[in-house]
Design a protein around this motif. Structure first.
Motif, mmCIF file in Angstrom:
data_model
loop_
_atom_site.group_PDB
_atom_site.id
_atom_site.type_symbol
_atom_site.label_atom_id
_atom_site.label_comp_id
_atom_site.label_asym_id
_atom_site.label_seq_id
_atom_site.Cartn_x
_atom_site.Cartn_y
_atom_site.Cartn_z
ATOM 1 N N THR A 24 0.831 -1.201 0.000
ATOM 2 C CA THR A 24 0.000 0.000 0.000
ATOM 3 C C THR A 24 0.867 1.252 0.000
ATOM 4 O O THR A 24 0.649 2.176 -0.781
ATOM 5 N N ALA A 25 1.889 1.248 0.875
ATOM 6 C CA ALA A 25 2.783 2.405 0.942
ATOM 7 C C ALA A 25 3.486 2.594 -0.394
ATOM 8 O O ALA A 25 3.656 3.714 -0.882
ATOM 9 N N ASP A 26 3.869 1.466 -0.999
ATOM 10 C CA ASP A 26 4.535 1.487 -2.284
ATOM 11 C C ASP A 26 3.637 2.106 -3.360
ATOM 12 O O ASP A 26 4.067 2.964 -4.129
ATOM 13 N N ALA A 27 2.396 1.675 -3.395
ATOM 14 C CA ALA A 27 1.453 2.187 -4.397
ATOM 15 C C ALA A 27 1.129 3.655 -4.123
ATOM 16 O O ALA A 27 1.010 4.452 -5.054
ATOM 17 N N LEU A 28 1.022 4.021 -2.848
ATOM 18 C CA LEU A 28 0.759 5.428 -2.535
ATOM 19 C C LEU A 28 1.917 6.306 -3.004
ATOM 20 O O LEU A 28 1.706 7.406 -3.527
ATOM 21 N N ALA A 29 3.139 5.785 -2.845
ATOM 22 C CA ALA A 29 4.321 6.532 -3.302
ATOM 23 C C ALA A 29 4.302 6.676 -4.823
ATOM 24 O O ALA A 29 4.624 7.739 -5.367
ATOM 25 N N GLN A 30 3.896 5.606 -5.507
ATOM 26 C CA GLN A 30 3.803 5.681 -6.981
ATOM 27 C C GLN A 30 2.745 6.695 -7.407
ATOM 28 O O GLN A 30 2.932 7.433 -8.373
ATOM 29 N N PHE A 31 1.644 6.699 -6.689
ATOM 30 C CA PHE A 31 0.583 7.659 -6.986
ATOM 31 C C PHE A 31 1.102 9.088 -6.797
ATOM 32 O O PHE A 31 0.852 9.972 -7.624
#
Ligand code: NAG
Ligand code: NAG
Ligand code: NAG
Ligand code: NAG
Ligand code: CU
Length: 398
Positions: A24-31
């Motif tokens: 989730t943190a990874d995807a939020l960072a990508q976003f």
């Protein structure tokens, strides 16, 4: 041999648990990265001297941009200014004649009536994204021009609160929220979404279901709709057949669902959406590929709120959180466009009717959109393609 394989799996599992990045943190960072790229691209565009192509070309410059922010980053004062403006708008007299829409009682209802009336020509159509961009902007401007609001339309970043939307700053029921969950109703069965002849999508119910009794909109009365509520416990609750334009005063109900938010509007769903290559794919994934069982971030947001009217495609703008949801929908389109603006600015795809039923011609950039008594006047699709051209001059911050 078997033991060895098993123990190595356990070992790998343990190592993974220690060092694996949180998806989730990874995807939020990508976003965040993609949004920053979009912002940079928009800045470049506005500082270049390129002339605008629109008929109504305004002179949108960086310093004139209205910045739409996520609800959670607004101060309490800013949140209150917004909800006060919405409450004001819900008290202003309607412009729609009751001879045309018997149930309208307020300016707020002018918007709701327009959405109900046009539902079958603005979802799963070529107009979906542009229509809702124009609708949300017209609402934002009406709050500013008719209710003295000085801010921008806030938005709901679904991904931030996917695990517990009912406790998020948007729905926690405080004076500085968009009001809370509905009162808990026991024994609710699953929610079943029907879409033409496709297999029904069965979703878990939320943790509310009854009337909203907290926050700024606790006493708010919905006047129009519903038209097409999902099945709950196997039967239709509330929505009879009808146009939804009759006077049907009732409390606002919500049935907030963390399960739906987590499954369909999580950080990974947002990133996956932003990496689609064509507008056809982008808007289909966003609304949910029919028959796939996935309702997309668009359906995900609506059914995360649930209840009546948020659970009804037709009358969902009866819940004021609609406009925060569609702020985020528009944000994703803006990011997607900005990632390759030259090729994506004028991309549209789709016909004039819901899933092309009944069959209709493709929407073109010269087709017009008209919000009727909500306001704005007729406008072409072409003029709605860029947030810094035509009537628009806004951006989003994270
Ligand atoms: C849902 O259906 C079950 C089984 O028929 C029933 O026991 C329950 O009361 C129903 N719930 C509601 C909210 O109607
Ligand atoms: C809501 O309605 C109740 C009952 O009519 C009333 O007592 C209360 O003051 C109202 N609250 C607000 C915030 O308008
Ligand atoms: C996040 O959303 C995607 C769909 O966009 C889904 O495939 C995935 O299972 C979701 N994650 C969780 C934890 O449910
Ligand atoms: C509803 O749509 C029809 C067809 O576009 C239009 O003639 C009518 O004026 C609309 N009614 C309202 C209230 O917007
Ligand atoms: Cu809509």
């Amino acid at each position: 041999m078997r033991l060895t394989v098993l123990s190595s799996v356990v070992l790998i599992g343990a190592a993974f648990a220690q060092s694996a990045p949180d998806p989730t943190a990874d995807a939020l960072a990508q976003f965040q990265d993609l949004t920053a790229e979009a912002q940079a691209a928009q800045d470049d565009l506005l500082s270049s001297t390129a002339t605008t192509s629109s008929k109504r070309a305004n002179t949108c410059t960086k310093d004139k941009l209205l910045v739409r922010k996520p609800w959670g980053s607004l101060s309490n004062l800013e949140r209150k200014a917004y909800t006060d403006a919405v409450l004001c708008f819900q008290k202003l007299p309607a412009k729609t004649p009751t001879g045309l829409v018997p149930g309208v009682r307020s300016r707020y209802d002018d918007f709701l009536a327009t959405h109900i009336n046009q539902t079958l020509n603005i979802h799963y159509t070529g107009t979906f994204l542009a229509w809702h961009r124009w609708f949300t902007w017209t609402y934002e401007q009406a709050l500013r021009n008719e209710c003295g609001y000085t801010g921008a339309q806030p938005y709901w970043n679904w991904a931030l609160y996917a695990k517990d939307p009912a406790s998020s700053p948007i729905f926690d029921g405080s004076d500085y929220s968009m009001s809370g969950n509905g009162e808990y109703i026991a024994g609710k069965g699953p929610i079943t979404l029907l879409l033409g002849d496709y297999a029904p999508v069965v979703l878990p119910p939320g943790t509310g279901g009854g009337c909203v009794t907290t926050g700024p909109f606790k006493n708010y009365t919905i006047n129009l709709g519903p038209v097409s509520m999902p099945l709950n416990n196997g039967s239709v609750i509330g929505g009879g057949p009808g146009t939804g334009l009759a006077y049907n005063p009732r409390c606002m109900k919500r049935d907030i669902s963390a399960a739906i938010n987590t499954a369909f509007a999580n950080a990974t769903s947002v990133v996956k959406l932003l990496t689609r290559n064509t507008i056809a794919d982008f808007q289909l994934v966003m609304q949910g590929v029919p028959g796939s069982g996935n309702i997309g971030v668009h359906g995900g947001g609506h059914y995360t709120i649930g209840g009546d009217p948020a659970g009804d495609v037709f009358s969902s703008p009866g819940d004021p959180a609609f406009y925060l949801h569609h702020g985020m929908i528009d944000l994703t389109w803006w990011v997607w466009q900005m990632l390759d603006f030259t090729h994506r600015r004028n991309q549209i795809s789709g016909t004039q009717t819901f899933l092309n039923q009944p069959p209709s011609p493709d929407v073109t950039l010269d087709d017009t959109i008209d919000l009727s008594y909500a306001g704005g006047g007729p406008i072409t699709m072409r003029e709605l393609m860029s947030v810094n051209d035509g009537p628009f001059c806004y951006t989003y911050s994270l």
